[in-house]
Design an enzyme around this catalytic site. Structure first.
Site, PDB file in Angstrom:
ATOM      1  N   GLY A  57     -15.655   0.955  14.487  1.00 32.07           N
ATOM      2  CA  GLY A  57     -16.707  -0.077  14.434  1.00 32.07           C
ATOM      3  C   GLY A  57     -16.336  -1.332  15.206  1.00 32.07           C
ATOM      4  O   GLY A  57     -17.185  -1.953  15.844  1.00 32.07           O
ATOM      5  N   GLU A  58     -15.047  -1.695  15.179  1.00 34.23           N
ATOM      6  CA  GLU A  58     -14.621  -2.922  15.860  1.00 34.23           C
ATOM      7  C   GLU A  58     -14.395  -2.712  17.348  1.00 34.23           C
ATOM      8  O   GLU A  58     -14.493  -3.650  18.134  1.00 34.23           O
ATOM      9  CB  GLU A  58     -13.299  -3.427  15.250  1.00 34.23           C
ATOM     10  CG  GLU A  58     -13.448  -3.965  13.849  1.00 34.23           C
ATOM     11  CD  GLU A  58     -12.113  -4.132  13.133  1.00 34.23           C
ATOM     12  OE1 GLU A  58     -11.116  -4.464  13.798  1.00 34.23           O
ATOM     13  OE2 GLU A  58     -12.079  -3.927  11.906  1.00 34.23           O
ATOM     14  N   ASN A 117     -10.885   6.094  10.467  1.00 36.20           N
ATOM     15  CA  ASN A 117     -10.650   7.524  10.228  1.00 36.20           C
ATOM     16  C   ASN A 117     -11.522   8.011   9.089  1.00 36.20           C
ATOM     17  O   ASN A 117     -12.118   9.064   9.150  1.00 36.20           O
ATOM     18  CB  ASN A 117      -9.182   7.755   9.896  1.00 36.20           C
ATOM     19  CG  ASN A 117      -8.404   8.018  11.152  1.00 36.20           C
ATOM     20  OD1 ASN A 117      -8.906   8.665  12.074  1.00 36.20           O
ATOM     21  ND2 ASN A 117      -7.199   7.501  11.209  1.00 36.20           N
ATOM     22  N   ARG A 132      -2.561  -2.007  -3.566  1.00 35.54           N
ATOM     23  CA  ARG A 132      -3.804  -1.278  -3.332  1.00 35.54           C
ATOM     24  C   ARG A 132      -3.806  -0.050  -4.245  1.00 35.54           C
ATOM     25  O   ARG A 132      -2.845   0.736  -4.232  1.00 35.54           O
ATOM     26  CB  ARG A 132      -3.878  -0.828  -1.879  1.00 35.54           C
ATOM     27  CG  ARG A 132      -5.103  -0.004  -1.642  1.00 35.54           C
ATOM     28  CD  ARG A 132      -5.120   0.607  -0.273  1.00 35.54           C
ATOM     29  NE  ARG A 132      -6.354   1.349  -0.112  1.00 35.54           N
ATOM     30  CZ  ARG A 132      -6.452   2.479   0.565  1.00 35.54           C
ATOM     31  NH1 ARG A 132      -5.404   2.998   1.154  1.00 35.54           N
ATOM     32  NH2 ARG A 132      -7.603   3.083   0.673  1.00 35.54           N
ATOM     33  N   ASN A 160       0.878  -1.173   0.000  1.00 36.02           N
ATOM     34  CA  ASN A 160       0.000   0.000   0.000  1.00 36.02           C
ATOM     35  C   ASN A 160       0.914   1.221   0.000  1.00 36.02           C
ATOM     36  O   ASN A 160       1.455   1.613   1.033  1.00 36.02           O
ATOM     37  CB  ASN A 160      -0.891  -0.039   1.252  1.00 36.02           C
ATOM     38  CG  ASN A 160      -1.882   1.109   1.275  1.00 36.02           C
ATOM     39  OD1 ASN A 160      -1.798   2.027   0.458  1.00 36.02           O
ATOM     40  ND2 ASN A 160      -2.818   1.063   2.201  1.00 36.02           N
ATOM     41  N   ASP A 211      -9.574  11.782  16.917  1.00 36.95           N
ATOM     42  CA  ASP A 211      -9.389  10.404  17.364  1.00 36.95           C
ATOM     43  C   ASP A 211     -10.567  10.040  18.274  1.00 36.95           C
ATOM     44  O   ASP A 211     -10.770  10.670  19.310  1.00 36.95           O
ATOM     45  CB  ASP A 211      -8.057  10.287  18.118  1.00 36.95           C
ATOM     46  CG  ASP A 211      -7.722   8.843  18.413  1.00 36.95           C
ATOM     47  OD1 ASP A 211      -8.554   8.152  19.044  1.00 36.95           O
ATOM     48  OD2 ASP A 211      -6.643   8.397  18.012  1.00 36.95           O
ATOM     49  N   HIS A 219     -18.212   0.660   7.663  1.00 35.85           N
ATOM     50  CA  HIS A 219     -16.761   0.742   7.897  1.00 35.85           C
ATOM     51  C   HIS A 219     -16.505   2.061   8.618  1.00 35.85           C
ATOM     52  O   HIS A 219     -16.609   3.145   8.025  1.00 35.85           O
ATOM     53  CB  HIS A 219     -15.994   0.674   6.570  1.00 35.85           C
ATOM     54  CG  HIS A 219     -14.521   0.783   6.756  1.00 35.85           C
ATOM     55  ND1 HIS A 219     -13.655  -0.285   6.642  1.00 35.85           N
ATOM     56  CD2 HIS A 219     -13.747   1.839   7.107  1.00 35.85           C
ATOM     57  CE1 HIS A 219     -12.422   0.109   6.908  1.00 35.85           C
ATOM     58  NE2 HIS A 219     -12.457   1.406   7.192  1.00 35.85           N
ATOM     59  N   GLU A 269      -8.144  -5.736   5.090  1.00 34.23           N
ATOM     60  CA  GLU A 269      -8.047  -5.332   3.683  1.00 34.23           C
ATOM     61  C   GLU A 269      -6.830  -5.961   3.016  1.00 34.23           C
ATOM     62  O   GLU A 269      -6.882  -6.342   1.846  1.00 34.23           O
ATOM     63  CB  GLU A 269      -7.969  -3.805   3.585  1.00 34.23           C
ATOM     64  CG  GLU A 269      -9.292  -3.157   3.978  1.00 34.23           C
ATOM     65  CD  GLU A 269      -9.201  -1.663   4.187  1.00 34.23           C
ATOM     66  OE1 GLU A 269      -9.469  -0.918   3.249  1.00 34.23           O
ATOM     67  OE2 GLU A 269      -8.864  -1.241   5.306  1.00 34.23           O
ATOM     68  N   HIS A 321     -13.486   2.175   0.048  1.00 35.10           N
ATOM     69  CA  HIS A 321     -13.461   1.130   1.087  1.00 35.10           C
ATOM     70  C   HIS A 321     -13.996  -0.203   0.557  1.00 35.10           C
ATOM     71  O   HIS A 321     -14.422  -1.053   1.329  1.00 35.10           O
ATOM     72  CB  HIS A 321     -14.333   1.514   2.322  1.00 35.10           C
ATOM     73  CG  HIS A 321     -13.758   2.587   3.175  1.00 35.10           C
ATOM     74  ND1 HIS A 321     -14.553   3.438   3.906  1.00 35.10           N
ATOM     75  CD2 HIS A 321     -12.490   2.948   3.440  1.00 35.10           C
ATOM     76  CE1 HIS A 321     -13.792   4.280   4.578  1.00 35.10           C
ATOM     77  NE2 HIS A 321     -12.535   4.000   4.305  1.00 35.10           N
ATOM     78  N   ARG A 330     -13.274  14.727   7.685  1.00 39.24           N
ATOM     79  CA  ARG A 330     -14.086  15.058   6.505  1.00 39.24           C
ATOM     80  C   ARG A 330     -15.549  15.225   6.919  1.00 39.24           C
ATOM     81  O   ARG A 330     -16.045  14.487   7.768  1.00 39.24           O
ATOM     82  CB  ARG A 330     -13.994  13.952   5.458  1.00 39.24           C
ATOM     83  CG  ARG A 330     -12.664  13.906   4.760  1.00 39.24           C
ATOM     84  CD  ARG A 330     -12.596  12.725   3.809  1.00 39.24           C
ATOM     85  NE  ARG A 330     -11.418  11.937   4.086  1.00 39.24           N
ATOM     86  CZ  ARG A 330     -11.306  10.635   3.882  1.00 39.24           C
ATOM     87  NH1 ARG A 330     -12.303   9.953   3.369  1.00 39.24           N
ATOM     88  NH2 ARG A 330     -10.195  10.015   4.173  1.00 39.24           N
TER      89      ARG A 330
HETATM   90  P1  AMP Z   1      -8.859   2.966  11.350  1.00 39.48           P
HETATM   91  O1  AMP Z   1      -8.831   4.096  10.362  1.00 39.48           O
HETATM   92  O2  AMP Z   1      -9.740   1.834  10.911  1.00 39.48           O
HETATM   93  O3  AMP Z   1      -7.502   2.525  11.809  1.00 39.48           O
HETATM   94  O4  AMP Z   1      -9.580   3.536  12.665  1.00 39.48           O
HETATM   95  C1  AMP Z   1      -9.042   4.618  13.393  1.00 39.48           C
HETATM   96  C2  AMP Z   1     -10.072   5.126  14.372  1.00 39.48           C
HETATM   97  O5  AMP Z   1     -10.469   4.068  15.259  1.00 39.48           O
HETATM   98  C3  AMP Z   1      -9.571   6.258  15.245  1.00 39.48           C
HETATM   99  O6  AMP Z   1     -10.531   7.299  15.302  1.00 39.48           O
HETATM  100  C4  AMP Z   1      -9.438   5.602  16.597  1.00 39.48           C
HETATM  101  O7  AMP Z   1      -9.628   6.509  17.628  1.00 39.48           O
HETATM  102  C5  AMP Z   1     -10.585   4.615  16.549  1.00 39.48           C
HETATM  103  N1  AMP Z   1     -10.491   3.619  17.622  1.00 39.48           N
HETATM  104  C6  AMP Z   1      -9.596   2.635  17.793  1.00 39.48           C
HETATM  105  N2  AMP Z   1      -9.829   1.990  18.964  1.00 39.48           N
HETATM  106  C7  AMP Z   1     -10.909   2.584  19.546  1.00 39.48           C
HETATM  107  C8  AMP Z   1     -11.643   2.401  20.757  1.00 39.48           C
HETATM  108  N3  AMP Z   1     -11.321   1.450  21.615  1.00 39.48           N
HETATM  109  N4  AMP Z   1     -12.681   3.237  20.993  1.00 39.48           N
HETATM  110  C9  AMP Z   1     -13.013   4.209  20.136  1.00 39.48           C
HETATM  111  N5  AMP Z   1     -12.365   4.424  18.986  1.00 39.48           N
HETATM  112  C10 AMP Z   1     -11.328   3.640  18.688  1.00 39.48           C
END
Ligand code: AMP
Length: 382
Positions: free
Chosen positions: A311-312, A190, A66, A7, A261, A187, A363, A155, A220
């Site tokens: 989401g996770e 960020n 990617r 990537n 964040d 999804h 991914e 995505h 965004r």
């Molecule tokens: P990604 O772009 O998929 O890596 O997701 C990044 C986002 O996931 C950031 O805003 C992180 O703050 C959020 N994130 C990761 N762990 C947690 C958590 N335990 N609670 C809330 N947000 C989280």
């Protein structure tokens, strides 16, 4: 079979090496603040060789790249040749920040490993079969014909992967026929996007011609009144570049509460910070509206999938996004929702008509699987 997934971003290079016989990741790395991609790829080769997993890139069975924008040209991943490179180059105006960096990575990798088949996997291709009514904007039709202004969606690799995981899980657990399965995939990272999925195919998605449309994101804005930028230009004298920066980099969660964040925002909200609480509410309310819209588009659904960093991992966001949707048959179970595990998890009440699944996305593995598939077909055709 060893597949390397690359990537190549504008200032970073991420890689993962997979052994496809076990679908297992052997090693991975991230190079940041990249200014010279040639140098970065040389460093990656050194890291791979030091890991003991690969002596030389020439040992690879394939490299999967990617690529962010495949426009209307690419409905599926493709084996890279000179024509494919030209086509990706022609798509640069649609993704000026991403496609050039993706291309640089591909070109260097082809030079370093000229005999290794290389595959391009596009973020947009999963959404290339959505119907016209979902991808044509209500703008003069000639803009679509002349300039390809339309919804593409992004995505796609993640939505495709989690939809497949959900289909396998639901077939095994409830004997659900994947061909009859209707899903909403959320999804939430960020960048955030929703996809309406029927029979494993995307039929609508929230991101548009660019990744700016749809849900609220880290920085965004997602959906806004398109007249706002004109109003701001007139009132403040902001330039096109400044407006672009405002909507892409200064808006979303960051615009509302100065943080992007979600972990920090949740903490601040718990401490009583009003704007952080507001940002969470706006974020979740937008998700709810898309759930409603896609349930209508699909004429009902079997499951909602939560994936991506937020989401996770965020039970609070999942709870708020699913709250007060009993009328639609969506009932989240607070206790199950708070249990964290790294595999597929069901978090709905027994009485919930619709399943709510948390599915970790992958991914890179999806790119590796798609690449392995193409390499295997190519070998079969020789
Ligand atoms: P990604 O772009 O998929 O890596 O997701 C990044 C986002 O996931 C950031 O805003 C992180 O703050 C959020 N994130 C990761 N762990 C947690 C958590 N335990 N609670 C809330 N947000 C989280």
């Amino acid at each position: 079979m060893k597949i390397l997934v690359l990537n190549s971003g504008s200032s970073s290079l991420k890689f993962q090496l997979f052994d496809m016989s076990k679908q297992q990741m052997l090693t991975s790395g991230l190079l940041e603040q990249v200014t010279d991609h040639q140098q970065a790829i040389a460093s990656m080769e050194e890291m791979l060789s030091n890991s003991g997993c690969l002596k030389s890139v020439s040992e690879l069975d394939g490299i999967g790249h990617r690529v962010v924008h495949g426009g209307e040209d690419f409905h599926d991943p493709v084996l890279i040749n000179d024509q494919v490179l030209d086509a990706i180059e022609k798509l640069i105006p649609l993704a000026p920040l991403h496609n050039p960096a993706n291309l640089t990575g591909i070109k260097i990798a082809r030079m370093r490993a000229p005999d290794v088949p290389q595959v391009a996997v596009f973020d947009t291709s999963f959404h290339q079969n959505i119907p016209e009514q979902a991808y044509i904007y209500a703008l003069p039709y000639t803009l679509y014909e002349k300039y390809k202004v339309r919804r593409y969606g992004f995505h796609g690799t993640s939505h495709r992967y989690v939809a497949q995981q959900a289909a396998d899980y639901m077939a095994k657990k409830w004997g659900k026929n994947p061909a009859e399965l209707k899903l909403i995939s959320l999804h939430l990272g960020n960048g955030t996007s929703a996809a309406a999925i029927e029979n494993g195919q995307s039929i609508d998605t929230s991101m548009g011609m660019t990744p700016l449309e749809g849900l609220v994101m880290g920085t965004r804005c997602g959906d806004i009144d398109p007249a706002i930028p004109f109003y701001l230009a007139r009132e403040t004298g902001m330039s096109i570049q400044e407006l672009d920066d405002l909507l892409n980099k200064q808006s979303g969660l960051k615009g509302i509460c100065e943080e992007n964040d979600m972990r920090t925002i949740v903490q601040l909200a718990e401490q009583g910070d009003y704007r952080s609480e507001l940002a969470i509410n706006i974020f979740c309310y937008r998700i709810k509206k898309y759930i409603g819209a896609y349930m209508a588009a699909l004429n009902g659904i079997d499951a909602i999938i939560f994936t991506g960093g937020i989401g996770e991992n965020s039970s609070l966001i999942r709870e708020r996004a699913c709250a007060n949707l009993q009328y639609l048959g969506i009932e989240i179970n607070t206790e199950k929702n708070r249990q964290h595990c790294r595999k597929i998890q069901e978090i709905q009440n027994d009485s919930s008509r619709i399943k709510i699944l948390v599915i970790p996305t992958n991914e890179e593995l999806e790119i590796a699987m798609q690449s392995a598939h193409i390499v295997t077909n190519m070998r079969g055709n020789i």
